[in-house]
Design an enzyme around this catalytic site. Structure first.
Site, PDB file in Angstrom:
ATOM      1  N   LYS A  35      63.778  61.394  10.623  1.00  0.00           N
ATOM      2  CA  LYS A  35      65.245  61.679  10.507  1.00  0.00           C
ATOM      3  C   LYS A  35      65.646  63.056  10.147  1.00  0.00           C
ATOM      4  O   LYS A  35      66.277  63.942  10.593  1.00  0.00           O
ATOM      5  CB  LYS A  35      65.760  60.641   9.210  1.00  0.00           C
ATOM      6  CG  LYS A  35      65.573  59.526   9.356  1.00  0.00           C
ATOM      7  CD  LYS A  35      66.420  58.685   8.447  1.00  0.00           C
ATOM      8  CE  LYS A  35      66.040  58.695   7.056  1.00  0.00           C
ATOM      9  NZ  LYS A  35      64.744  58.293   6.847  1.00  0.00           N
ATOM     10  N   ARG A  65      71.802  54.623   1.406  1.00  0.00           N
ATOM     11  CA  ARG A  65      70.734  54.065   1.359  1.00  0.00           C
ATOM     12  C   ARG A  65      70.733  52.397   0.870  1.00  0.00           C
ATOM     13  O   ARG A  65      69.798  51.746   0.594  1.00  0.00           O
ATOM     14  CB  ARG A  65      69.607  54.651   0.493  1.00  0.00           C
ATOM     15  CG  ARG A  65      68.538  55.405   1.179  1.00  0.00           C
ATOM     16  CD  ARG A  65      67.763  56.213   0.254  1.00  0.00           C
ATOM     17  NE  ARG A  65      66.467  56.407   0.659  1.00  0.00           N
ATOM     18  CZ  ARG A  65      66.128  57.612   1.016  1.00  0.00           C
ATOM     19  NH1 ARG A  65      67.080  58.547   1.336  1.00  0.00           N
ATOM     20  NH2 ARG A  65      64.792  57.880   1.140  1.00  0.00           N
ATOM     21  N   ARG A 121      52.307  64.327   5.693  1.00  0.00           N
ATOM     22  CA  ARG A 121      53.143  65.154   6.039  1.00  0.00           C
ATOM     23  C   ARG A 121      52.951  66.579   5.375  1.00  0.00           C
ATOM     24  O   ARG A 121      52.495  66.525   3.996  1.00  0.00           O
ATOM     25  CB  ARG A 121      54.387  64.516   5.446  1.00  0.00           C
ATOM     26  CG  ARG A 121      55.516  65.033   6.071  1.00  0.00           C
ATOM     27  CD  ARG A 121      56.811  64.023   6.011  1.00  0.00           C
ATOM     28  NE  ARG A 121      57.202  63.524   4.973  1.00  0.00           N
ATOM     29  CZ  ARG A 121      58.328  62.914   4.461  1.00  0.00           C
ATOM     30  NH1 ARG A 121      59.095  62.718   5.671  1.00  0.00           N
ATOM     31  NH2 ARG A 121      58.617  62.566   3.541  1.00  0.00           N
ATOM     32  N   ARG A 164      54.719  66.788  -0.314  1.00  0.00           N
ATOM     33  CA  ARG A 164      55.926  66.264  -1.243  1.00  0.00           C
ATOM     34  C   ARG A 164      55.144  65.460  -2.153  1.00  0.00           C
ATOM     35  O   ARG A 164      54.324  64.669  -1.805  1.00  0.00           O
ATOM     36  CB  ARG A 164      56.850  65.769  -0.341  1.00  0.00           C
ATOM     37  CG  ARG A 164      58.214  66.380  -0.312  1.00  0.00           C
ATOM     38  CD  ARG A 164      58.770  65.812   0.787  1.00  0.00           C
ATOM     39  NE  ARG A 164      59.503  64.271   0.176  1.00  0.00           N
ATOM     40  CZ  ARG A 164      60.585  63.673   0.743  1.00  0.00           C
ATOM     41  NH1 ARG A 164      60.832  64.189   1.585  1.00  0.00           N
ATOM     42  NH2 ARG A 164      60.704  62.591   0.260  1.00  0.00           N
ATOM     43  N   ARG A 166      58.349  53.356  -1.526  1.00  0.00           N
ATOM     44  CA  ARG A 166      59.206  53.849  -0.920  1.00  0.00           C
ATOM     45  C   ARG A 166      59.675  52.652   0.183  1.00  0.00           C
ATOM     46  O   ARG A 166      60.568  52.431   0.509  1.00  0.00           O
ATOM     47  CB  ARG A 166      59.075  55.090  -0.668  1.00  0.00           C
ATOM     48  CG  ARG A 166      59.292  56.311  -1.636  1.00  0.00           C
ATOM     49  CD  ARG A 166      58.683  57.527  -1.328  1.00  0.00           C
ATOM     50  NE  ARG A 166      59.342  58.177  -0.091  1.00  0.00           N
ATOM     51  CZ  ARG A 166      58.965  59.148   0.765  1.00  0.00           C
ATOM     52  NH1 ARG A 166      57.541  59.672   0.463  1.00  0.00           N
ATOM     53  NH2 ARG A 166      59.706  59.689   1.590  1.00  0.00           N
TER      54      ARG A 166
HETATM   55  P1  AMP Z   1      64.115  61.371   1.149  1.00  0.00           P
HETATM   56  O1  AMP Z   1      63.891  62.990   1.082  1.00  0.00           O
HETATM   57  O2  AMP Z   1      65.353  61.020   1.930  1.00  0.00           O
HETATM   58  O3  AMP Z   1      62.870  60.825   1.478  1.00  0.00           O
HETATM   59  O4  AMP Z   1      64.334  60.994  -0.579  1.00  0.00           O
HETATM   60  C1  AMP Z   1      63.497  61.117  -1.519  1.00  0.00           C
HETATM   61  C2  AMP Z   1      63.798  60.269  -2.543  1.00  0.00           C
HETATM   62  O5  AMP Z   1      64.967  60.709  -3.064  1.00  0.00           O
HETATM   63  C3  AMP Z   1      64.034  58.749  -2.564  1.00  0.00           C
HETATM   64  O6  AMP Z   1      62.834  58.220  -2.370  1.00  0.00           O
HETATM   65  C4  AMP Z   1      64.861  58.207  -3.587  1.00  0.00           C
HETATM   66  O7  AMP Z   1      64.181  58.205  -4.606  1.00  0.00           O
HETATM   67  C5  AMP Z   1      65.990  59.457  -3.651  1.00  0.00           C
HETATM   68  N1  AMP Z   1      67.147  59.491  -2.772  1.00  0.00           N
HETATM   69  C6  AMP Z   1      67.421  60.066  -1.575  1.00  0.00           C
HETATM   70  N2  AMP Z   1      68.627  59.713  -1.006  1.00  0.00           N
HETATM   71  C7  AMP Z   1      68.906  58.818  -1.758  1.00  0.00           C
HETATM   72  C8  AMP Z   1      70.045  57.844  -1.892  1.00  0.00           C
HETATM   73  N3  AMP Z   1      70.831  57.791  -0.744  1.00  0.00           N
HETATM   74  N4  AMP Z   1      70.107  56.639  -2.804  1.00  0.00           N
HETATM   75  C9  AMP Z   1      69.229  56.911  -3.739  1.00  0.00           C
HETATM   76  N5  AMP Z   1      68.251  57.571  -3.895  1.00  0.00           N
HETATM   77  C10 AMP Z   1      67.921  58.548  -2.844  1.00  0.00           C
END
Ligand code: AMP
Length: 213
Positions: free
Chosen positions: A13, A88, A127, A160, A171
């Site tokens: 994404k 989410r 990654r 990361r 996750r």
């Molecule tokens: P991402 O970069 O989108 O993979 O997000 C990394 C982490 O940030 C996720 O595993 C969650 O812990 C937190 N996070 C990101 N977006 C959300 C969201 N919309 N709601 C809750 N937690 C989020």
């Protein structure tokens, strides 16, 4: 145009959002990026979020909703935005609908990037990202010319902290339990646009552009 990019962690994404930003001249609004930025700055919100992120769980809805509400009202989002990693949960989606209703806005398309779950673990743990320019690489599928060094700017590549195997598994479980129900939510609104997320990055980009028009 207001778009949501939906899909499991590792679906690509963020990668596609960065390319779509150029094409459609609307900003990428990534809650993950915003939370990581808050953490880097050491804000109370960032430090609070870290606990959930490290565990592979979700940051409380109220926190991310507040971030998004503020972000989408900034001037650069006046002609649209691309939500990446938000909503989410169904509760976030319902809140978003309420906020957009009060702003006189709506979501036009929910692009659902589909990738078999068997592919996701390898995609995520391999990654790597450039510390300086943010360019993305993959140790197997898109390796840099020199290990650990960005091809684009020579910056240092890092992994990361939540891309380790234990956190990734958590996750992916979180996605199945809490985020996947959004597919039905947006099918019911007739907004879901499923896209095959397997293949060359350019081909996937074209599939997305085909539905966005
Ligand atoms: P991402 O970069 O989108 O993979 O997000 C990394 C982490 O940030 C996720 O595993 C969650 O812990 C937190 N996070 C990101 N977006 C959300 C969201 N919309 N709601 C809750 N937690 C989020």
């Amino acid at each position: 145009m207001n778009i949501i990019l939906l899909g499991p962690p590792g679906a690509g994404k963020g990668t596609q959002a960065k390319r779509l930003v150029e094409k459609y001249s609307i900003p990428q609004v990534s809650t993950g990026d915003m939370l990581r930025a808050a953490l880097k700055e050491g804000t109370p919100l960032g430090l609070e979020a870290k606990k959930f992120m490290d565990a592979g769980g979700l940051v409380p809805d109220s926190v991310v909703i507040g971030l998004v509400k503020e972000r989408i009202q900034k001037p650069d989002a006046s002609s649209g935005y691309m939500l990446d990693g938000f909503p989410r949960t169904v509760a976030q989606a319902e809140e978003l609908d309420g906020i957009l209703g009060s702003l006189g806005q709506k979501i036009d398309h929910v692009v659902s990037v589909e990738v078999p779950s068997s592919e996701l673990l390898g995609r995520l743990t391999g990654r790597r990202t450039c510390k300086a320019c943010g360019a993305g690489f993959h140790v197997m599928f898109d390796p840099p010319n020199k290990e650990g060094v960005c091809d684009k700017c020579g910056g240092e590549l890092y992994q990361r902290s939540d891309d380790n195997e234990v956190t990734v598994k958590s996750r992916l479980d979180t996605y199945e339990a809490q985020t996947k129900p959004l597919i039905d939510y947006y099918v019911k609104q007739d907004k879901l646009r499923p896209i095959n997320g397997v293949g060359k990055m350019d081909d996937i980009l074209q599939r997305i552009q085909a539905v966005l028009g």
